[in-house]
Design a protein around this motif. Sequence first.
Motif, PDB file in Angstrom:
ATOM      1  N   THR A 163     -63.331 157.065  -4.668  1.00 29.40           N
ATOM      2  CA  THR A 163     -62.715 158.311  -4.141  1.00 29.40           C
ATOM      3  C   THR A 163     -63.400 159.465  -5.245  1.00 29.40           C
ATOM      4  OG1 THR A 163     -60.698 158.219  -5.375  1.00 29.40           O
ATOM      5  CG2 THR A 163     -60.816 157.696  -2.998  1.00 29.40           C
ATOM      6  N   SER A 175     -55.922 167.903   1.494  1.00 29.43           N
ATOM      7  CA  SER A 175     -55.847 166.908   2.458  1.00 29.43           C
ATOM      8  C   SER A 175     -55.128 165.405   1.678  1.00 29.43           C
ATOM      9  CB  SER A 175     -57.022 166.488   3.132  1.00 29.43           C
ATOM     10  OG  SER A 175     -57.471 167.218   4.059  1.00 29.43           O
ATOM     11  N   TYR A 181     -54.702 161.582   0.901  1.00 26.03           N
ATOM     12  CA  TYR A 181     -55.258 160.056   1.119  1.00 26.03           C
ATOM     13  C   TYR A 181     -54.356 159.170   0.398  1.00 26.03           C
ATOM     14  CZ  TYR A 181     -57.837 155.865   0.814  1.00 26.03           C
ATOM     15  OH  TYR A 181     -58.169 154.659   0.956  1.00 26.03           O
ATOM     16  N   ARG A 182     -53.772 158.251   0.810  1.00 24.22           N
ATOM     17  CA  ARG A 182     -52.773 157.188   0.567  1.00 24.22           C
ATOM     18  C   ARG A 182     -53.596 155.911   0.536  1.00 24.22           C
ATOM     19  NH1 ARG A 182     -47.893 157.180   3.638  1.00 24.22           N
ATOM     20  NH2 ARG A 182     -47.177 155.329   2.441  1.00 24.22           N
ATOM     21  N   ALA A 183     -54.051 155.480  -0.559  1.00 24.73           N
ATOM     22  CA  ALA A 183     -54.931 154.322  -0.545  1.00 24.73           C
ATOM     23  C   ALA A 183     -54.203 153.063  -0.662  1.00 24.73           C
ATOM     24  CB  ALA A 183     -55.620 154.040  -1.982  1.00 24.73           C
ATOM     25  N   GLU A 238     -49.902 159.834  -3.241  1.00 24.55           N
ATOM     26  CA  GLU A 238     -50.776 160.813  -2.413  1.00 24.55           C
ATOM     27  C   GLU A 238     -51.915 161.256  -3.368  1.00 24.55           C
ATOM     28  OE1 GLU A 238     -48.037 163.702  -0.956  1.00 24.55           O
ATOM     29  OE2 GLU A 238     -46.940 162.188   0.179  1.00 24.55           O
ATOM     30  N   ARG A 239     -52.962 161.041  -3.193  1.00 27.09           N
ATOM     31  CA  ARG A 239     -54.328 161.525  -3.731  1.00 27.09           C
ATOM     32  C   ARG A 239     -54.494 162.804  -2.768  1.00 27.09           C
ATOM     33  NH1 ARG A 239     -55.948 157.502  -7.013  1.00 27.09           N
ATOM     34  NH2 ARG A 239     -58.037 158.074  -7.337  1.00 27.09           N
ATOM     35  N   ARG A 240     -54.519 163.961  -3.393  1.00 34.82           N
ATOM     36  CA  ARG A 240     -54.896 165.214  -2.843  1.00 34.82           C
ATOM     37  C   ARG A 240     -56.435 165.491  -3.175  1.00 34.82           C
ATOM     38  NH1 ARG A 240     -49.826 167.560  -1.503  1.00 34.82           N
ATOM     39  NH2 ARG A 240     -48.507 165.668  -1.646  1.00 34.82           N
TER      40      ARG A 240
END
Length: 159
Positions: free
Chosen positions: A35, A61, A63-65, A78-80
């Motif tokens: 990422t 946005s 992304y939850r890995a 939560e990766r923003r």
Amino acid sequence: MQLEGSCHCRAVSFRLTSRHPYPFNLCYCSICRKTQGGGGFAINLSGDADSLQVDGQDHVSVYRAKIDPADSEPSPAERRFCGICGSGLWVWDPRWPELVHPFASAIDTELPVAPEHTHLMLGSKARWVPVDPGADDKLFDGYPEESIADWHRRLGLES
């Protein structure tokens, strides 16, 4: 220390307070590598979640890995990132709601130079990624027990 950051296209900018601003932990896990795309690792800082202020929030946005690709449920973390240019911005995890972890790569403020580094998640490092530890660096196949705050305290670098 007041940190200011942004994405590459400048659609998102943010600021927050950090008592732990030294970019010292290099994470080699596949999530950070894929990422963030930089050098095979990513560097997280630590900041006060209540101090986070964001301009351009509508472009952010989440992304939850999945920690393990075989898992059916993603991590709660939560990766923003910027939904326009894709720049990674910060990670927030509801298990530690008082913290936010901006990526050093998104910080525009001049950061202090770390006197030593922690190389973590080396067990999932890509083979092509070289590791060049300094004399005082620590290396871990997984996550070390020492937190970002503990590292700063141990070295007397907490601001």
